[in-house]
Design an enzyme around this catalytic site. Structure first.
Site, PDB file in Angstrom:
ATOM      1  N   ASP A   2       0.850  -1.198   0.000  1.00 48.14           N
ATOM      2  CA  ASP A   2       0.000   0.000   0.000  1.00 48.14           C
ATOM      3  C   ASP A   2       0.884   1.246   0.000  1.00 48.14           C
ATOM      4  O   ASP A   2       0.400   2.370  -0.137  1.00 48.14           O
ATOM      5  CB  ASP A   2      -1.004   0.003   1.160  1.00 48.14           C
ATOM      6  CG  ASP A   2      -0.336   0.045   2.515  1.00 48.14           C
ATOM      7  OD1 ASP A   2       0.893  -0.143   2.594  1.00 48.14           O
ATOM      8  OD2 ASP A   2      -1.060   0.282   3.517  1.00 48.14           O
ATOM      9  N   GLU A  14      -1.864  -5.195   8.080  1.00 48.76           N
ATOM     10  CA  GLU A  14      -1.195  -4.582   9.232  1.00 48.76           C
ATOM     11  C   GLU A  14      -2.012  -4.881  10.496  1.00 48.76           C
ATOM     12  O   GLU A  14      -3.242  -4.894  10.445  1.00 48.76           O
ATOM     13  CB  GLU A  14      -1.097  -3.062   9.044  1.00 48.76           C
ATOM     14  CG  GLU A  14      -0.197  -2.682   7.888  1.00 48.76           C
ATOM     15  CD  GLU A  14      -0.026  -1.167   7.741  1.00 48.76           C
ATOM     16  OE1 GLU A  14      -0.469  -0.404   8.623  1.00 48.76           O
ATOM     17  OE2 GLU A  14       0.562  -0.757   6.728  1.00 48.76           O
ATOM     18  N   GLU A  35       8.253  -3.941  10.924  1.00 48.57           N
ATOM     19  CA  GLU A  35       8.658  -2.649  10.352  1.00 48.57           C
ATOM     20  C   GLU A  35       9.089  -1.673  11.453  1.00 48.57           C
ATOM     21  O   GLU A  35       8.368  -1.450  12.425  1.00 48.57           O
ATOM     22  CB  GLU A  35       7.503  -2.037   9.538  1.00 48.57           C
ATOM     23  CG  GLU A  35       7.882  -0.684   8.938  1.00 48.57           C
ATOM     24  CD  GLU A  35       6.900  -0.127   7.925  1.00 48.57           C
ATOM     25  OE1 GLU A  35       5.931  -0.829   7.573  1.00 48.57           O
ATOM     26  OE2 GLU A  35       7.109   1.012   7.482  1.00 48.57           O
TER      27      GLU A  35
HETATM   28  O1  KIV Z   1       3.510  -1.202   1.763  1.00 52.23           O
HETATM   29  C1  KIV Z   1       4.696  -1.492   1.980  1.00 52.23           C
HETATM   30  O2  KIV Z   1       5.618  -1.137   1.220  1.00 52.23           O
HETATM   31  C2  KIV Z   1       4.994  -2.272   3.158  1.00 52.23           C
HETATM   32  C3  KIV Z   1       6.448  -2.550   3.450  1.00 52.23           C
HETATM   33  C4  KIV Z   1       7.058  -1.368   4.090  1.00 52.23           C
HETATM   34  C5  KIV Z   1       6.624  -3.770   4.262  1.00 52.23           C
HETATM   35  O3  KIV Z   1       4.127  -2.655   3.875  1.00 52.23           O
END
Ligand code: KIV
Length: 276
Positions: free
Chosen positions: A45, A116, A189
């Site tokens: 995202d 998430e 993260e």
């Molecule tokens: O959307 C994204 O790029 C992510 C990464 C930072 C793991 O979730």
């Protein structure tokens, strides 16, 4: 050839081989990233700010995310394609969450989805439990979760137990619950290296770090960061300066057109010329 499966990821993890993942949001970059040999491609995202010009990930819509995922799917032969569920495309109800996750598999051809999860985020953990029961491979994501940026107050390093930073125990417990819910891997993260180490020791699925230190099972970077097409971040490394290459190529083109140097004789069609 069949794309990398959950079982392939698990085998590499069991063999102690580091796992690699990069983001991609469109077909040309996805094809190159795949040829470069990563295990997984995340249609993140982070397309919100790195591909579509929004300020952050929040405005990304389901239709935009599906379009990105389908483009990546069409370009990738080998890597597993993991699609990120956009902000609020899950959580309103179980029905909405299952339907939207399913669309990434059925309409966009993704091999897995990523969600998430807030520390002790029971609603998301329940959703993930349902998705994995239904056969959708899910990658978890704990630590800094950009979809909660407004609640957290900023891009704070997680695991420090201060304002805006969850306690390391909460992150470990959340990762453990995600594993109970059936995730095949967990992204970590922007956490302290201690958090990365503790989560990796606590769970029996691969941990994939971005700003999670050295003691995790794999790494993920945002492709535009590592190619030098975006901001420089401490957690990332710039492996190329594609931004400068593009700017140089464009200014050379502008100059050649302005000076009558392009098109040249070899770029011109003659009446009898069959070259394309
Ligand atoms: O959307 C994204 O790029 C992510 C990464 C930072 C793991 O979730």
């Amino acid at each position: 050839m069949k794309r990398t499966s959950v079982q392939d990821i698990h085998s590499k993890y069991e063999a102690g081989e580091p796992l690699t993942m990069l983001t991609a949001y469109d077909a040309p970059i996805a094809e190159l990233v795949d040829e470069g040999g990563v295990d997984m491609i995340l249609v993140g995202d982070s397309a919100g700010d790195n591909h579509l010009g929004y300020d952050d990930t929040l405005p990304l819509t389901m239709e935009e995310a599906l379009s990105n995922a389908a483009a990546v799917d069409r370009a990738v032969d080998d890597a597993m394609v993991v699609a990120d569920l956009p902000f609020l495309s899950y959580g309103a109800s179980m029905e909405q969450s299952v339907e939207n996750a399913g669309r990434f598999m059925k309409e966009a051809g993704a091999d897995a989805v990523k969600l998430e999860t807030a520390p002790h985020g029971e609603t998301t953990i329940e959703i993930i439990d349902r998705l994995t029961e239904l056969g959708i491979p899910v990658m978890g994501h704990v630590g800094f979760t950009p979809q909660r940026m407004h609640q957290i107050g900023g891009p704070y390093i997680q695991g420090r137990g201060q304002t805006g930073s969850a306690h390391v125990d909460a992150l470990v417990e959340t990762a453990e619950k995600l594993v109970d819910a059936g995730v095949f891997a967990v992204v970590l993260e922007t956490v302290t290296e201690e958090t990365g180490t503790r989560v990796t020791e606590a769970v029996d699925v691969p941990t994939i770090g971005i700003g999670a230190g050295r003691n995790v099972d794999g790494q993920v970077l945002v492709v535009t960061d590592m190619l030098g097409m975006g901001e420089a971040f401490k957690l990332s490394k710039q492996y190329a300066d594609v931004g400068e290459t593009i700017r140089d190529a464009v200014s050379e083109y502008v100059s050649e057109v302005e000076h009558g140097e392009f098109p040249a004789r070899e770029n011109v069609y003659e009446p009898e010329d069959e070259d394309s």
